[in-house]
Design a protein around this motif. Structure first.
Motif, PDB file in Angstrom:
ATOM      1  N   LYS A  73      63.101  67.398  55.343  1.00  0.00           N
ATOM      2  CA  LYS A  73      64.439  67.062  54.860  1.00  0.00           C
ATOM      3  C   LYS A  73      65.423  68.028  55.501  1.00  0.00           C
ATOM      4  O   LYS A  73      65.060  69.166  55.846  1.00  0.00           O
ATOM      5  N   ILE A  74      66.671  67.589  55.645  1.00  0.00           N
ATOM      6  CA  ILE A  74      67.755  68.480  56.032  1.00  0.00           C
ATOM      7  C   ILE A  74      68.723  68.552  54.863  1.00  0.00           C
ATOM      8  O   ILE A  74      69.249  67.525  54.411  1.00  0.00           O
ATOM      9  N   ILE A  75      68.916  69.755  54.352  1.00  0.00           N
ATOM     10  CA  ILE A  75      69.805  69.991  53.217  1.00  0.00           C
ATOM     11  C   ILE A  75      70.801  71.065  53.629  1.00  0.00           C
ATOM     12  O   ILE A  75      70.407  72.187  53.978  1.00  0.00           O
ATOM     13  N   GLN A  76      72.085  70.680  53.624  1.00  0.00           N
ATOM     14  CA  GLN A  76      73.152  71.558  54.109  1.00  0.00           C
ATOM     15  C   GLN A  76      72.835  72.009  55.537  1.00  0.00           C
ATOM     16  O   GLN A  76      72.677  71.182  56.422  1.00  0.00           O
ATOM     17  N   ASP A  77      72.685  73.315  55.780  1.00  0.00           N
ATOM     18  CA  ASP A  77      72.430  73.794  57.147  1.00  0.00           C
ATOM     19  C   ASP A  77      70.989  74.252  57.325  1.00  0.00           C
ATOM     20  O   ASP A  77      70.703  75.112  58.154  1.00  0.00           O
ATOM     21  N   THR A  78      70.051  73.658  56.580  1.00  0.00           N
ATOM     22  CA  THR A  78      68.659  74.106  56.607  1.00  0.00           C
ATOM     23  C   THR A  78      67.716  72.925  56.772  1.00  0.00           C
ATOM     24  O   THR A  78      67.880  71.888  56.129  1.00  0.00           O
ATOM     25  N   ILE A  91      69.586  75.977  60.576  1.00  0.00           N
ATOM     26  CA  ILE A  91      70.082  75.192  61.700  1.00  0.00           C
ATOM     27  C   ILE A  91      71.343  75.852  62.262  1.00  0.00           C
ATOM     28  O   ILE A  91      72.295  76.121  61.532  1.00  0.00           O
ATOM     29  N   ASP A  92      71.339  76.106  63.571  1.00  0.00           N
ATOM     30  CA  ASP A  92      72.494  76.716  64.234  1.00  0.00           C
ATOM     31  C   ASP A  92      73.461  75.669  64.767  1.00  0.00           C
ATOM     32  O   ASP A  92      74.684  75.825  64.676  1.00  0.00           O
ATOM     33  N   LYS A  93      72.893  74.603  65.359  1.00  0.00           N
ATOM     34  CA  LYS A  93      73.751  73.604  65.990  1.00  0.00           C
ATOM     35  C   LYS A  93      73.015  72.277  66.021  1.00  0.00           C
ATOM     36  O   LYS A  93      71.841  72.210  66.376  1.00  0.00           O
ATOM     37  N   PHE A  99      69.783  70.142  69.283  1.00  0.00           N
ATOM     38  CA  PHE A  99      69.294  70.658  68.004  1.00  0.00           C
ATOM     39  C   PHE A  99      68.810  72.089  68.208  1.00  0.00           C
ATOM     40  O   PHE A  99      67.835  72.325  68.905  1.00  0.00           O
ATOM     41  N   TRP A 100      69.549  73.048  67.631  1.00  0.00           N
ATOM     42  CA  TRP A 100      69.180  74.462  67.692  1.00  0.00           C
ATOM     43  C   TRP A 100      68.906  74.949  66.286  1.00  0.00           C
ATOM     44  O   TRP A 100      69.673  74.658  65.353  1.00  0.00           O
TER      45      TRP A 100
END
Length: 265
Positions: A73-78, A91-93, A99-100
């Motif tokens: 899952k992707i939640i906010q920036d994680t 997640i940076d970018k 995808f960084w």
């Protein structure tokens, strides 16, 4: 092919972001479905130009054939991945073709979306398990006690029971490797008379080995040791795959066919 570092069993258990609070946190927050949609497809490492992962739906498939698919899952920036452990990556970018993210050892993993159809070949015909034994192995021991001859057999049977083990790449990516467990069969004969015959699985050792260890171990070997007044002595090995960690268990079959299991002191 992703290279692995040797990590001890205890370090494996401690290093993942797998606390109950993290699981609760990730399950209570709203998933970013737009970010998940952007992540669909094959992603290639910027430096090596090698395919790293294929994302389809809510599943990540790694190019390493030994690694099991893992949900995410992707939640906010994680980015959260859910396998043997729950692991989180900052997640940076993220964009349609970029995808960084930060790995668990704080390396920045820089990926770009593949436009080469041949990259899909890295994710087909996957050998997802590596069995210790590929065919039934038989060991036959002829022994004598008190003037009587006996035959003590061990059969090692590969099974379809999977054992999951968490491993980490040199870049700090958590992956679940999959292995086959084995079923042992031991039997003792006096001439044509069967004194004992039974399948042995690792679950039978739950009184002498911890549940956590049993979960990640494989019943990797079994040997006949000796016969004495107490009966026929065997020794089983419970091993953590691709490590030097193992646990030995004693099995004794009495002359009246009773099985006793004990830890090695």
């Amino acid at each position: 092919m992703i290279k692995y570092v040797a990590i001890s069993f205890i370090a494996i258990l401690l290093s993942a972001c797998s606390s109950s609070s993290k699981k609760s946190e990730s399950s209570q927050q709203k998933e970013d479905l737009n970010a998940k949609e952007l992540l669909q497809g094959i992603w290639v490492d910027d430096e090596s130009e090698e395919p790293l992962m294929y994302v389809k739906g809510d599943t990540i498939y790694y190019a390493d054939a030994q690694s099991a698919p893992i949900t995410f899952k992707i939640i906010q920036d994680t980015l959260y991945t859910y396998g043997n452990d729950t692991t989180c990556y900052k997640i940076d970018k993220q964009a349609e073709h970029i995808f960084w993210f930060h790995s668990m050892v704080d390396n920045t993993i820089r990926l770009h979306k593949s436009e080469d159809e041949n990259d899909s070949l890295s994710f087909v015909n996957r050998a997802t398990v590596i069995p210790i034994y590929t065919e039934v192995t038989k060991r036959d021991s002829v022994v004598s006690y008190d003037g009587i001859r006996y035959r003590a057999y061990v059969y090692i049977n590969p099974s379809q029971m999977k054992v999951m083990k968490t491993a980490y790449s040199v870049d700090g990516l958590s992956m679940d490797n999959v292995y086959y467990d084995n079923v042992m069969h031991i039997c003792v004969y006096e001439g044509k008379k069967s004194l004992f015959a039974s399948d042995i699985t690792k679950q039978m050792f739950d009184n002498v080995v911890s549940a956590d260890y049993l979960k990640q171990s494989i019943l990797s070997d079994m040997h006949f040791i000796k016969v004495d007044r107490n009966g026929f002595h065997y020794q089983a090995a419970l091993s953590i795959p691709e490590s030097l960690i193992y646990n030995m268990v004693n099995l004794t079959v009495s002359f009246d066919g009773k099985l006793t299991i004990s830890s090695v002191k």
